[in-house]
Design a protein around this motif. Structure first.
Motif, PDB file in Angstrom:
ATOM      1  N   LYS A 351       5.642   2.401   1.719  1.00  0.00           N
ATOM      2  CA  LYS A 351       5.627   3.519   2.660  1.00  0.00           C
ATOM      3  C   LYS A 351       4.287   4.213   2.857  1.00  0.00           C
ATOM      4  N   VAL A 352       3.452   4.365   1.826  1.00  0.00           N
ATOM      5  CA  VAL A 352       2.390   5.356   1.970  1.00  0.00           C
ATOM      6  C   VAL A 352       1.009   5.004   1.420  1.00  0.00           C
ATOM      7  N   ILE A 353       0.886   4.102   0.465  1.00  0.00           N
ATOM      8  CA  ILE A 353      -0.354   4.037  -0.313  1.00  0.00           C
ATOM      9  C   ILE A 353      -1.511   3.377   0.428  1.00  0.00           C
ATOM     10  N   GLY A 354      -1.204   2.451   1.343  1.00  0.00           N
ATOM     11  CA  GLY A 354      -2.269   1.847   2.145  1.00  0.00           C
ATOM     12  C   GLY A 354      -2.368   0.342   2.088  1.00  0.00           C
ATOM     13  N   THR A 355      -1.871  -0.284   1.024  1.00  0.00           N
ATOM     14  CA  THR A 355      -1.806  -1.746   1.005  1.00  0.00           C
ATOM     15  C   THR A 355      -0.654  -2.191   1.905  1.00  0.00           C
ATOM     16  N   ASN A 356      -0.662  -3.459   2.300  1.00  0.00           N
ATOM     17  CA  ASN A 356       0.316  -3.915   3.286  1.00  0.00           C
ATOM     18  C   ASN A 356       1.637  -4.276   2.626  1.00  0.00           C
ATOM     19  N   HIS A 357       2.736  -3.853   3.229  1.00  0.00           N
ATOM     20  CA  HIS A 357       4.046  -4.109   2.617  1.00  0.00           C
ATOM     21  C   HIS A 357       4.721  -5.369   3.147  1.00  0.00           C
ATOM     22  N   THR A 358       4.093  -6.083   4.073  1.00  0.00           N
ATOM     23  CA  THR A 358       4.669  -7.340   4.559  1.00  0.00           C
ATOM     24  C   THR A 358       4.218  -8.447   3.617  1.00  0.00           C
ATOM     25  N   LEU A 359       5.129  -8.889   2.739  1.00  0.00           N
ATOM     26  CA  LEU A 359       4.770  -9.730   1.596  1.00  0.00           C
ATOM     27  C   LEU A 359       5.684 -10.953   1.503  1.00  0.00           C
ATOM     28  N   PRO A 360       5.223 -12.001   0.807  1.00  0.00           N
ATOM     29  CA  PRO A 360       6.039 -13.221   0.693  1.00  0.00           C
ATOM     30  C   PRO A 360       7.243 -13.022  -0.218  1.00  0.00           C
ATOM     31  N   THR A 361       8.351 -13.648   0.154  1.00  0.00           N
ATOM     32  CA  THR A 361       9.574 -13.647  -0.649  1.00  0.00           C
ATOM     33  C   THR A 361       9.994 -15.096  -0.899  1.00  0.00           C
ATOM     34  N   ARG A 362      11.103 -15.262  -1.608  1.00  0.00           N
ATOM     35  CA  ARG A 362      11.665 -16.601  -1.868  1.00  0.00           C
ATOM     36  C   ARG A 362      10.620 -17.562  -2.407  1.00  0.00           C
ATOM     37  N   GLN A 363       9.849 -17.078  -3.358  1.00  0.00           N
ATOM     38  CA  GLN A 363       8.813 -17.847  -4.060  1.00  0.00           C
ATOM     39  C   GLN A 363       7.646 -18.244  -3.164  1.00  0.00           C
TER      40      GLN A 363
END
Length: 434
Positions: A351-363
């Motif tokens: 939500k807030v810190i500045g790094t991107n939250h769109t990240l890899p899932t399912r290994q």
């Protein structure tokens, strides 16, 4: 040997057949009928059929004006955090040109894609933060045109989301969602010009649409249900660990939440806290099934085993609640993002810190990181040989190397330069040679 205090049901790694078939039909319909199909699908799925899907500047201004001032201030603050980190990422990518041999110049440039599509989910949760992650990052990368889509929510305009899209720098804002939005941006319609890549999270249908359209358009990554893994030693606060596990379980009923701990006592305390906290959560209808079906608590002998096991999970979010959390930076390899120490939580990253939250899932973390400035850039190379003698040597080498692979045409490109600049005889018959 790891001991499971709580085990989980396995998650399917692929979309169900009905999801895949539905998505394929929608894409084919948008490809064939363009805006007409998008409108019919919008009515069908969102009960939404405005005069036009794109918001004009006056409409955007009116919507933003209706958002509470504190919300706007918070959006600006978060976007400033995201922008600052993205700008550091952009500066880390350096164009260069080197002379690898006398007269041989090789270079590299990072060029932004011409146009990007940002998908901002709606549905139960209006993911305002996804506007920051997709649009701000694209603009820092230098993308000239960003088209952004978000669905109406129960027939209403999601004002805070639209404000975030506008403040992030979106050039076009469309109130349309789902597979039809992704297909329209990827393929283009009468009213939506196509983009070069699409970024942003979404449900299983949106993820499947990105998978099916990949190749015709670039994508950020293929994401599944949100994942959290907490590594905790005996010094961790079990209440904090329990709260943080449930913070991600509320994303959906299929969101895995895993605790790996060196302390059996702590694992049991975390389980007890979760049993107390869950019934009080407003989002328990999602968090409850997620924890019931996909929650795990695993006890290991030591942190060495904890780090090895965490890498095997290769989860999206890994939170480290240990006495020396920065040790994980050197010990772990496979994760989307690390959150180090009790003062940090995955929700900050979301939500807030500045790094991107769109990240890899399912290994996916075994082979890729998440969305960042570089995903909007094409790293391209160029070559120039300005010394005739260097071209002679390369031509002779090219001729020999190409003929080993039986590429006679490639060889002849080298031959003619060696012949032109050094007088080498051509080893083949030429119709005309000057």
């Amino acid at each position: 040997m790891p001991e499971h205090l709580k085990s989980a049901a396995p998650l399917s790694a692929s979309a169900p057949a009905d999801v895949s078939e539905t998505v394929a039909q929608i894409i084919a319909d948008v490809r064939r009928r363009g805006d007409e199909a998008v409108r019919e699908l919008s009515v069908r799925f969102d009960s939404w059929s405005p005069a036009r899907f794109r918001l004009d500047p006056d409409e955007i201004a009116d919507i933003v004006a209706g958002v509470p001032g504190q919300v706007l201030d918070d959006i600006r603050t978060v976007q400033a955090n995201v922008r600052a980190f993205a700008e550091h990422q952009r500066r880390s990518l350096r164009d260069f040109e080197v002379e690898t041999a006398p007269g041989v110049l090789l270079g590299q440039r990072s060029i932004p894609v011409a146009a990007a599509g940002a998908y901002i989910p709606g549905g139960r949760y209006p993911l305002v933060a996804s506007a920051h992650m997709t649009i701000v990052t694209a603009k820092v990368a230098g993308v000239e045109r960003v088209a952004a889509c978000t669905p109406p929510i129960r027939g209403e305009i999601p004002a805070a989301t639209v404000a975030a899209m506008h403040l992030a720098g979106a050039d076009e804002i469309y109130l349309v969602g789902g597979v039809q939005a992704v297909a329209a941006m990827a393929l283009g319609t009468e009213s939506i010009a196509p983009v070069a890549m699409i970024a942003g999270p979404g449900n299983a249908y949106v993820a499947e649409a990105k998978r099916q359209l990949f190749g015709e358009v670039g994508i950020d990554l293929l994401a599944g249900p949100t994942e959290i893994l907490v590594i905790a030693d005996e010094y961790a606060d079990p209440f904090v660990a329990a709260v943080d596990l449930l913070s991600q379980a509320e994303h959906g009923p299929d969101s895995p939440a895993v605790l790996i701990t060196t302390s059996r006592a702590l694992g049991e305390e975390v389980l007890a806290h979760i049993e107390q906290i869950l019934p009080t959560m407003p989002t328990r209808d999602f968090a409850g099934p997620a924890w019931r079906d996909h929650g795990q608590v695993i006890v290991v002998d030591d942190l060495d085993e904890a780090y090895r096991l965490a890498d095997e999970f290769a989860f999206e979010h890994v939170q480290v609640l240990t006495r020396q959390p920065r040790e994980a930076l050197e010990r772990m390899r496979d994760y989307g993002a690390l959150f180090l120490g009790e003062g940090t939580c995955v929700s900050y990253g979301d939500k807030v810190i500045g790094t991107n939250h769109t990240l890899p899932t399912r290994q996916g973390a075994r082979y890729t990181g998440g969305l960042w400035v570089g995903r909007y850039l094409k790293t391209v190379t160029y070559q120039e040989v300005v010394d005739p003698q260097a071209s002679v040597e390369l031509g002779r080498l090219c001729g020999r190397a190409s003929r080993v692979e039986l590429f006679e045409g490639h060889a002849r490109s080298g031959d003619v330069r060696a012949a032109k600049y050094a007088g080498d005889p051509l080893p083949w018959s030429a119709h005309e040679w000057r």
